[in-house]
Design a protein around this motif. Structure first.
Motif, PDB file in Angstrom:
ATOM      1  N   LYS A  80       0.827  -1.202   0.000  1.00 15.99           N
ATOM      2  CA  LYS A  80       0.000   0.000   0.000  1.00 15.99           C
ATOM      3  C   LYS A  80       0.869   1.262   0.000  1.00 15.99           C
ATOM      4  N   GLY A  81       0.369   2.293  -0.642  1.00 12.78           N
ATOM      5  CA  GLY A  81       1.056   3.568  -0.657  1.00 12.78           C
ATOM      6  C   GLY A  81       0.888   4.315   0.655  1.00 12.78           C
ATOM      7  N   ASN A  82       1.650   5.380   0.817  1.00 14.32           N
ATOM      8  CA  ASN A  82       1.552   6.210   2.017  1.00 14.32           C
ATOM      9  C   ASN A  82       1.747   7.674   1.636  1.00 14.32           C
ATOM     10  N   GLY A  83       1.806   8.522   2.631  1.00 10.79           N
ATOM     11  CA  GLY A  83       1.905   9.954   2.363  1.00 10.79           C
ATOM     12  C   GLY A  83       3.167  10.364   1.638  1.00 10.79           C
ATOM     13  N   ILE A  84       4.244   9.605   1.815  1.00  8.55           N
ATOM     14  CA  ILE A  84       5.494   9.940   1.136  1.00  8.55           C
ATOM     15  C   ILE A  84       5.346   9.751  -0.374  1.00  8.55           C
ATOM     16  N   HIS A  85       4.660   8.698  -0.778  1.00 12.77           N
ATOM     17  CA  HIS A  85       4.428   8.493  -2.209  1.00 12.77           C
ATOM     18  C   HIS A  85       3.687   9.696  -2.803  1.00 12.77           C
ATOM     19  N   SER A  86       2.671  10.161  -2.092  1.00 10.84           N
ATOM     20  CA  SER A  86       1.900  11.312  -2.576  1.00 10.84           C
ATOM     21  C   SER A  86       2.759  12.566  -2.626  1.00 10.84           C
ATOM     22  N   ALA A  87       3.593  12.760  -1.596  1.00 12.05           N
ATOM     23  CA  ALA A  87       4.452  13.949  -1.547  1.00 12.05           C
ATOM     24  C   ALA A  87       5.468  13.942  -2.684  1.00 12.05           C
ATOM     25  N   ILE A  88       5.960  12.767  -3.028  1.00 14.83           N
ATOM     26  CA  ILE A  88       6.909  12.660  -4.143  1.00 14.83           C
ATOM     27  C   ILE A  88       6.226  13.047  -5.453  1.00 14.83           C
ATOM     28  N   ARG A  89       5.020  12.553  -5.660  1.00 14.24           N
ATOM     29  CA  ARG A  89       4.285  12.924  -6.883  1.00 14.24           C
ATOM     30  C   ARG A  89       4.035  14.426  -6.937  1.00 14.24           C
ATOM     31  N   ALA A  90       3.797  15.031  -5.774  1.00 19.94           N
ATOM     32  CA  ALA A  90       3.505  16.467  -5.728  1.00 19.94           C
ATOM     33  C   ALA A  90       4.705  17.312  -6.142  1.00 19.94           C
ATOM     34  N   LEU A  91       5.906  16.741  -6.088  1.00 18.62           N
ATOM     35  CA  LEU A  91       7.096  17.460  -6.556  1.00 18.62           C
ATOM     36  C   LEU A  91       7.090  17.648  -8.072  1.00 18.62           C
ATOM     37  N   ARG A  92       6.270  16.874  -8.762  1.00 15.72           N
ATOM     38  CA  ARG A  92       6.179  16.904 -10.221  1.00 15.72           C
ATOM     39  C   ARG A  92       7.530  16.644 -10.883  1.00 15.72           C
ATOM     40  N   PRO A  93       8.225  15.586 -10.472  1.00 17.07           N
ATOM     41  CA  PRO A  93       9.503  15.285 -11.130  1.00 17.07           C
ATOM     42  C   PRO A  93       9.279  14.899 -12.585  1.00 17.07           C
ATOM     43  N   ALA A  94      10.304  15.104 -13.388  1.00 16.49           N
ATOM     44  CA  ALA A  94      10.211  14.696 -14.790  1.00 16.49           C
ATOM     45  C   ALA A  94      10.303  13.182 -14.920  1.00 16.49           C
ATOM     46  N   HIS A  95      11.174  12.583 -14.087  1.00 15.26           N
ATOM     47  CA  HIS A  95      11.411  11.145 -14.163  1.00 15.26           C
ATOM     48  C   HIS A  95      11.538  10.566 -12.753  1.00 15.26           C
ATOM     49  N   ILE A  96      10.914   9.422 -12.541  1.00 17.83           N
ATOM     50  CA  ILE A  96      11.125   8.642 -11.323  1.00 17.83           C
ATOM     51  C   ILE A  96      11.603   7.256 -11.745  1.00 17.83           C
ATOM     52  N   LEU A  97      12.827   6.929 -11.360  1.00 20.11           N
ATOM     53  CA  LEU A  97      13.353   5.585 -11.551  1.00 20.11           C
ATOM     54  C   LEU A  97      13.120   4.823 -10.254  1.00 20.11           C
ATOM     55  N   THR A  98      12.749   3.565 -10.349  1.00 17.63           N
ATOM     56  CA  THR A  98      12.529   2.797  -9.130  1.00 17.63           C
ATOM     57  C   THR A  98      12.900   1.338  -9.330  1.00 17.63           C
ATOM     58  N   THR A  99      13.423   0.749  -8.265  1.00 20.90           N
ATOM     59  CA  THR A  99      13.690  -0.689  -8.254  1.00 20.90           C
ATOM     60  C   THR A  99      12.468  -1.464  -7.779  1.00 20.90           C
ATOM     61  N   ASN A 100      11.403  -0.764  -7.426  1.00 25.35           N
ATOM     62  CA  ASN A 100      10.194  -1.411  -6.912  1.00 25.35           C
ATOM     63  C   ASN A 100       9.373  -1.999  -8.051  1.00 25.35           C
ATOM     64  N   TYR A 101       8.676  -3.075  -7.733  1.00 33.95           N
ATOM     65  CA  TYR A 101       7.882  -3.766  -8.752  1.00 33.95           C
ATOM     66  C   TYR A 101       6.443  -3.254  -8.816  1.00 33.95           C
ATOM     67  N   GLU A 102       5.951  -2.750  -7.683  1.00 36.51           N
ATOM     68  CA  GLU A 102       4.547  -2.332  -7.620  1.00 36.51           C
ATOM     69  C   GLU A 102       4.420  -0.872  -8.058  1.00 36.51           C
ATOM     70  N   PHE A 103       3.191  -0.350  -8.030  1.00 33.32           N
ATOM     71  CA  PHE A 103       2.922   0.975  -8.585  1.00 33.32           C
ATOM     72  C   PHE A 103       2.468   1.971  -7.520  1.00 33.32           C
ATOM     73  N   THR A 104       3.017   1.849  -6.315  1.00 28.08           N
ATOM     74  CA  THR A 104       2.656   2.794  -5.262  1.00 28.08           C
ATOM     75  C   THR A 104       3.152   4.199  -5.579  1.00 28.08           C
ATOM     76  N   LEU A 105       4.258   4.316  -6.283  1.00 28.99           N
ATOM     77  CA  LEU A 105       4.746   5.648  -6.638  1.00 28.99           C
ATOM     78  C   LEU A 105       3.810   6.336  -7.627  1.00 28.99           C
ATOM     79  N   GLU A 106       3.285   5.575  -8.573  1.00 28.66           N
ATOM     80  CA  GLU A 106       2.333   6.149  -9.526  1.00 28.66           C
ATOM     81  C   GLU A 106       1.015   6.519  -8.854  1.00 28.66           C
ATOM     82  N   GLY A 107       0.653   5.773  -7.814  1.00 22.91           N
ATOM     83  CA  GLY A 107      -0.626   6.001  -7.149  1.00 22.91           C
ATOM     84  C   GLY A 107      -1.773   5.258  -7.795  1.00 22.91           C
ATOM     85  N   ILE A 108      -1.571   4.762  -9.001  1.00 23.04           N
ATOM     86  CA  ILE A 108      -2.561   3.959  -9.717  1.00 23.04           C
ATOM     87  C   ILE A 108      -1.806   2.903 -10.522  1.00 23.04           C
TER      88      ILE A 108
END
Length: 300
Positions: A80-108
């Motif tokens: 499950k995602g948490n507030g940090i995932h949402s805060a990262i998205r709010a930064l509006r980065p151009a690119h997010i690289l991740t070693t994670n398999y799930e989509f908590t960073l995307e939020g969907i």
């Protein structure tokens, strides 16, 4: 920050309640009926431990790797995602690289893979674009279970393709994939960010939530090759900077690793970490106001 690029690991998921990596490892062993045959030992590098678990299951119970990785994908998708995932998205980065398999960073869960090709196993081009952010799952994703990078053999194949992409050129049949090496394309200014690897030579990258253990041979090779290009070979310009964030309390015990990162042209930034949530919130705040990093972070 304009054109912000992040590389994020699994530790941000540990803020959320739910299954830990240790729990997942136990589930994998149980799925493979290997509780009585595989002995967990911290001295075993995980990619080789994975091979031990899978090969034991394959020999004794004829378990297919496709079934094992499908099981892992289902378990990873439960994170499950948490507030940090949402805060990262709010930064509006151009690119997010991740070693994670799930989509908590995307939020969907993304509806469409936006890579230039669809990769079944390896992850040179694996990208999902969601709300104008490019998400690069560099170790696979749970929508494509066989792409999940866990074992020693998979790391070897990934590294082989990475080196081809950077140094000698690609052998993909698709016309969408550039054939010349990244080095040649940097020379001719034909870098179009088809791969997350391009970013390591061109854009500043901020790494956090990632332990960067030495089993991550693909990432350590990339850091080393980049540093050799910058200081030794000097075939192409390497103008970008790479930052690695670590809690203050971890610095003494991680000195051996931080020494190697610094040798490979990575700037280490240590921050107070009274707890995980506060630590990652402070990183997000600094990235939102990059001029403050020098004043609030210990840089070495």
């Amino acid at each position: 920050m304009k054109n912000l690029v992040l590389l994020i690991g699994n530790d941000i998921n540990n803020i959320s309640r739910g299954q830990s990596w240790k729990d997942l490892l136990g589930d994998i062993i149980s799925f493979c009926h290997a509780n009585d045959t595989v002995v967990l030992d911290e001295k075993k590098p995980f990619p080789l431990l994975y091979e031990e678990i899978f090969l034991t299951a394959s020999k004794n119970h004829r378990i297919r790797e496709k079934d094992l990785k499908s099981f892992i994908a289902i378990k990873a998708a439960e994170i499950k995602g948490n507030g940090i995932h949402s805060a990262i998205r709010a930064l509006r980065p151009a690119h997010i690289l991740t070693t994670n398999y799930e989509f908590t960073l995307e939020g969907i869960t993304p509806l469409e893979n936006t890579s230039i090709i669809n990769e079944k196993f390896y992850s040179i081009f694996r990208k999902y674009s969601v709300n104008d952010i490019n998400y690069w799952h560099i170790h696979g994703d749970c929508l494509n279970p066989m792409s999940i990078n866990l074992g020693f053999e998979h790391y070897g194949g990934q590294l082989q393709l990475m080196r081809n992409y950077v140094v000698s050129g690609t052998v993909y049949t698709s016309k969408e994939v550039p054939k010349p090496s990244l080095l040649k394309r940097i020379h001719t200014r034909q870098v179009y960010f088809h791969s997350w690897i391009d970013l390591f030579f061109t854009e500043d990258i901020h790494i956090f939530g990632l332990s960067l253990d030495f089993v991550e041979t693909d990432l350590w090779w990339l850091l080393t090759y980049r540093a050799r290009q910058k200081f030794h070979h000097k075939n192409v310009p390497v103008p970008n900077k790479i930052y690695y964030y670590i809690p203050n309390d971890y610095v003494p015990s991680s000195k051996y690793k931080l020494d190697l990162l610094k040798a490979n042209d990575v700037t280490v930034i240590s921050l107070p970490a009274p707890d995980k949530a506060t630590y990652y919130e402070s990183i997000v705040q600094l990235l939102g106001a990059p001029s403050q990093i020098v004043y609030h972070g210990s840089i070495s």
